[in-house]
Design a protein around this motif. Structure first.
Motif, PDB file in Angstrom:
ATOM      1  N   ALA A  38     -36.554  13.354  12.987  1.00 27.16           N
ATOM      2  CA  ALA A  38     -37.440  12.323  13.553  1.00 27.16           C
ATOM      3  C   ALA A  38     -37.069  12.050  15.016  1.00 27.16           C
ATOM      4  CB  ALA A  38     -37.340  11.040  12.732  1.00 27.16           C
ATOM      5  N   ALA A  39     -35.769  11.976  15.297  1.00 28.67           N
ATOM      6  CA  ALA A  39     -35.307  11.741  16.668  1.00 28.67           C
ATOM      7  C   ALA A  39     -35.676  12.917  17.567  1.00 28.67           C
ATOM      8  CB  ALA A  39     -33.794  11.509  16.686  1.00 28.67           C
ATOM      9  N   HIS A  40     -35.461  14.125  17.068  1.00 30.66           N
ATOM     10  CA  HIS A  40     -35.732  15.337  17.840  1.00 30.66           C
ATOM     11  C   HIS A  40     -37.214  15.428  18.214  1.00 30.66           C
ATOM     12  CE1 HIS A  40     -35.332  19.472  19.193  1.00 30.66           C
ATOM     13  NE2 HIS A  40     -36.376  19.771  18.450  1.00 30.66           N
ATOM     14  N   ARG A  41     -38.098  14.987  17.319  1.00 31.16           N
ATOM     15  CA  ARG A  41     -39.548  15.087  17.541  1.00 31.16           C
ATOM     16  C   ARG A  41     -40.087  13.979  18.453  1.00 31.16           C
ATOM     17  NH1 ARG A  41     -42.083  14.549  12.120  1.00 31.16           N
ATOM     18  NH2 ARG A  41     -43.997  14.756  13.303  1.00 31.16           N
ATOM     19  N   THR A  42     -39.245  13.009  18.816  1.00 31.34           N
ATOM     20  CA  THR A  42     -39.683  11.876  19.632  1.00 31.34           C
ATOM     21  C   THR A  42     -39.010  11.930  20.995  1.00 31.34           C
ATOM     22  OG1 THR A  42     -39.797  10.582  17.572  1.00 31.34           O
ATOM     23  CG2 THR A  42     -39.934   9.360  19.642  1.00 31.34           C
ATOM     24  N   GLN A  43     -39.800  11.917  22.050  1.00 28.09           N
ATOM     25  CA  GLN A  43     -39.253  11.960  23.411  1.00 28.09           C
ATOM     26  C   GLN A  43     -38.684  10.599  23.800  1.00 28.09           C
ATOM     27  OE1 GLN A  43     -38.846  14.731  25.339  1.00 28.09           O
ATOM     28  NE2 GLN A  43     -39.544  15.680  23.429  1.00 28.09           N
ATOM     29  N   TRP A  45     -35.360   0.154  30.808  1.00 27.78           N
ATOM     30  CA  TRP A  45     -34.334   1.117  30.425  1.00 27.78           C
ATOM     31  C   TRP A  45     -34.988   2.206  29.593  1.00 27.78           C
ATOM     32  CZ3 TRP A  45     -33.344   0.777  25.008  1.00 27.78           C
ATOM     33  CH2 TRP A  45     -33.762  -0.413  24.397  1.00 27.78           C
ATOM     34  N   GLU A  46     -34.267   3.281  29.423  1.00 21.25           N
ATOM     35  CA  GLU A  46     -34.802   4.395  28.640  1.00 21.25           C
ATOM     36  C   GLU A  46     -34.178   4.391  27.251  1.00 21.25           C
ATOM     37  OE1 GLU A  46     -33.963   8.868  29.134  1.00 21.25           O
ATOM     38  OE2 GLU A  46     -35.913   8.544  30.095  1.00 21.25           O
ATOM     39  N   ALA A  47     -35.042   4.242  26.248  1.00 19.30           N
ATOM     40  CA  ALA A  47     -34.589   4.371  24.860  1.00 19.30           C
ATOM     41  C   ALA A  47     -34.446   5.863  24.606  1.00 19.30           C
ATOM     42  CB  ALA A  47     -35.601   3.739  23.914  1.00 19.30           C
ATOM     43  N   ASP A  48     -33.231   6.298  24.352  1.00 17.86           N
ATOM     44  CA  ASP A  48     -32.995   7.739  24.229  1.00 17.86           C
ATOM     45  C   ASP A  48     -32.187   8.095  22.984  1.00 17.86           C
ATOM     46  OD1 ASP A  48     -30.532   6.734  24.954  1.00 17.86           O
ATOM     47  OD2 ASP A  48     -30.316   7.980  26.753  1.00 17.86           O
ATOM     48  N   GLU A  49     -32.109   7.140  22.033  1.00 21.59           N
ATOM     49  CA  GLU A  49     -31.293   7.378  20.846  1.00 21.59           C
ATOM     50  C   GLU A  49     -31.843   6.611  19.648  1.00 21.59           C
ATOM     51  OE1 GLU A  49     -26.695   8.013  21.180  1.00 21.59           O
ATOM     52  OE2 GLU A  49     -27.074   5.889  20.812  1.00 21.59           O
ATOM     53  N   LEU A  50     -31.799   7.247  18.503  1.00 18.87           N
ATOM     54  CA  LEU A  50     -32.120   6.625  17.218  1.00 18.87           C
ATOM     55  C   LEU A  50     -30.785   6.391  16.505  1.00 18.87           C
ATOM     56  CD1 LEU A  50     -33.871   5.896  14.710  1.00 18.87           C
ATOM     57  CD2 LEU A  50     -33.988   8.340  14.223  1.00 18.87           C
ATOM     58  N   SER A  51     -30.538   5.141  16.108  1.00 19.88           N
ATOM     59  CA  SER A  51     -29.262   4.808  15.455  1.00 19.88           C
ATOM     60  C   SER A  51     -29.477   4.431  13.999  1.00 19.88           C
ATOM     61  CB  SER A  51     -28.591   3.631  16.171  1.00 19.88           C
ATOM     62  OG  SER A  51     -28.246   3.982  17.487  1.00 19.88           O
ATOM     63  N   LEU A  52     -28.584   4.887  13.146  1.00 19.57           N
ATOM     64  CA  LEU A  52     -28.529   4.447  11.764  1.00 19.57           C
ATOM     65  C   LEU A  52     -27.379   3.447  11.704  1.00 19.57           C
ATOM     66  CD1 LEU A  52     -29.587   4.732   8.856  1.00 19.57           C
ATOM     67  CD2 LEU A  52     -27.841   6.492   8.498  1.00 19.57           C
ATOM     68  N   VAL A  53     -27.702   2.219  11.300  1.00 20.16           N
ATOM     69  CA  VAL A  53     -26.737   1.122  11.378  1.00 20.16           C
ATOM     70  C   VAL A  53     -26.433   0.584   9.985  1.00 20.16           C
ATOM     71  CG1 VAL A  53     -26.276  -1.140  12.418  1.00 20.16           C
ATOM     72  CG2 VAL A  53     -27.676   0.529  13.651  1.00 20.16           C
ATOM     73  N   ARG A  54     -25.136   0.370   9.736  1.00 16.07           N
ATOM     74  CA  ARG A  54     -24.688  -0.259   8.486  1.00 16.07           C
ATOM     75  C   ARG A  54     -24.584  -1.752   8.737  1.00 16.07           C
ATOM     76  NH1 ARG A  54     -19.550   1.839   7.643  1.00 16.07           N
ATOM     77  NH2 ARG A  54     -20.486   3.593   6.592  1.00 16.07           N
ATOM     78  N   GLU A  99     -22.509  -1.831  12.260  1.00 14.28           N
ATOM     79  CA  GLU A  99     -21.727  -0.673  12.694  1.00 14.28           C
ATOM     80  C   GLU A  99     -22.649   0.542  12.715  1.00 14.28           C
ATOM     81  OE1 GLU A  99     -18.346   2.147  10.586  1.00 14.28           O
ATOM     82  OE2 GLU A  99     -18.753   0.171   9.768  1.00 14.28           O
ATOM     83  N   VAL A 100     -22.698   1.233  13.858  1.00  9.94           N
ATOM     84  CA  VAL A 100     -23.498   2.442  13.946  1.00  9.94           C
ATOM     85  C   VAL A 100     -22.789   3.530  13.135  1.00  9.94           C
ATOM     86  CG1 VAL A 100     -24.437   4.229  15.473  1.00  9.94           C
ATOM     87  CG2 VAL A 100     -24.480   1.827  16.184  1.00  9.94           C
ATOM     88  N   VAL A 101     -23.499   4.030  12.123  1.00  8.74           N
ATOM     89  CA  VAL A 101     -22.949   5.084  11.257  1.00  8.74           C
ATOM     90  C   VAL A 101     -23.148   6.446  11.896  1.00  8.74           C
ATOM     91  CG1 VAL A 101     -23.187   6.161   8.967  1.00  8.74           C
ATOM     92  CG2 VAL A 101     -23.491   3.707   9.203  1.00  8.74           C
ATOM     93  N   GLN A 102     -24.317   6.634  12.495  1.00  7.23           N
ATOM     94  CA  GLN A 102     -24.680   7.905  13.108  1.00  7.23           C
ATOM     95  C   GLN A 102     -25.787   7.618  14.119  1.00  7.23           C
ATOM     96  OE1 GLN A 102     -23.324  10.898  11.669  1.00  7.23           O
ATOM     97  NE2 GLN A 102     -24.196  12.131  13.290  1.00  7.23           N
ATOM     98  N   ALA A 103     -25.838   8.391  15.211  1.00  9.94           N
ATOM     99  CA  ALA A 103     -26.900   8.249  16.192  1.00  9.94           C
ATOM    100  C   ALA A 103     -27.338   9.650  16.645  1.00  9.94           C
ATOM    101  CB  ALA A 103     -26.430   7.430  17.382  1.00  9.94           C
ATOM    102  N   TRP A 104     -28.631   9.753  16.926  1.00 13.08           N
ATOM    103  CA  TRP A 104     -29.191  11.045  17.332  1.00 13.08           C
ATOM    104  C   TRP A 104     -29.949  10.867  18.630  1.00 13.08           C
ATOM    105  CZ3 TRP A 104     -29.485   8.933  12.463  1.00 13.08           C
ATOM    106  CH2 TRP A 104     -28.767   9.597  11.471  1.00 13.08           C
ATOM    107  N   PRO A 105     -29.747  11.780  19.594  1.00 16.98           N
ATOM    108  CA  PRO A 105     -30.509  11.701  20.853  1.00 16.98           C
ATOM    109  C   PRO A 105     -31.985  11.999  20.593  1.00 16.98           C
ATOM    110  CG  PRO A 105     -29.195  13.711  20.805  1.00 16.98           C
ATOM    111  CD  PRO A 105     -28.834  12.933  19.572  1.00 16.98           C
ATOM    112  N   LEU A 106     -32.840  11.325  21.321  1.00 17.53           N
ATOM    113  CA  LEU A 106     -34.272  11.581  21.200  1.00 17.53           C
ATOM    114  C   LEU A 106     -34.648  12.839  21.989  1.00 17.53           C
ATOM    115  CD1 LEU A 106     -35.829   8.011  21.579  1.00 17.53           C
ATOM    116  CD2 LEU A 106     -35.094   9.184  19.505  1.00 17.53           C
TER     117      LEU A 106
END
Length: 190
Positions: free
Chosen positions: A69-74, A156-165, A181-188
């Motif tokens: 999902a992150a990869h497909r979103t600029q 600002w530029e939103a450039d990351e999708l975060s999965l948060v606990r 707590e951010v468990v994992q984050a993916w660059p857009l």
């Protein structure tokens, strides 16, 4: 089986959060402000999809699908903008910028979780908001929302999708806040 309470989010960068913190500090002096539960700055985020308690066995597939999902979103332009309220229960700061892409990312995060096997509630129209305060009882939040109406945060530029606990506060402990707590984050877009 163990599980984690999770949500997907876009997190504002520190300089943008700092601007908002200065605006929110002024709200603390308003009548009735002491009766609100103010969200700690570390808890400020734009929730994209609330996943609830997710079983550990679903995590690998969830990671794969959220990364997709992150990869497909600029990356997209965003700023904290204005304020509002949900009834008399929650005060929030809004968003401005490329809201169509923010909504698309929210839809993709919701779909990713559902496809990974997370039981998701029916998807409603996404209202981007960053929760600032809550009230346990019905409260008149109109003056607070009005005080934020003219707030225009930095772009600002939103450039990351975060999965948060999310770890809920302990009941009965005064001033206790949820911890995130951010468990994992993916660059857009990459």
């Amino acid at each position: 089986m163990s599980s984690q309470r999770l949500f997907a989010a876009v997190l504002p960068p520190e300089p943008a959060a700092g601007e908002l913190a200065r605006a929110v500090a002024r709200l603390h002096g308003m009548p009735g402000a002491v009766n609100l539960r103010w969200t700690a700055r570390a808890g400020w985020h734009y929730t994209l999809a609330f996943l609830g308690n997710v079983d550990e066995e679903l995590m690998p597939e969830l990671y794969v699908r959220l990364e997709r999902a992150a990869h497909r979103t600029q990356p997209f332009a965003l700023r904290i903008h204005g304020g509002g309220r949900f009834d008399g229960r929650a005060l929030w700061a809004g968003a401005a910028g490329d809201l169509d892409t923010l909504r698309l990312l929210a839809e993709r995060a919701h779909a990713a979780a559902r496809k990974a096997g997370v039981p998701m509630e029916e998807h409603r129209r996404y209202t981007p908001h960053l929760t600032l305060a809550r009230s346990r009882v019905q409260a008149d939040l109109t003056p607070y929302a009005a005080a934020l109406e003219g707030f225009e945060g930095m772009r600002w530029e939103a450039d990351e999708l975060s999965l948060v606990r999310s770890r809920l506060p302990v009941d009965g402990v005064p001033g206790e806040q949820p911890r995130y707590e951010v468990v994992q984050a993916w660059p857009l877009g990459r």
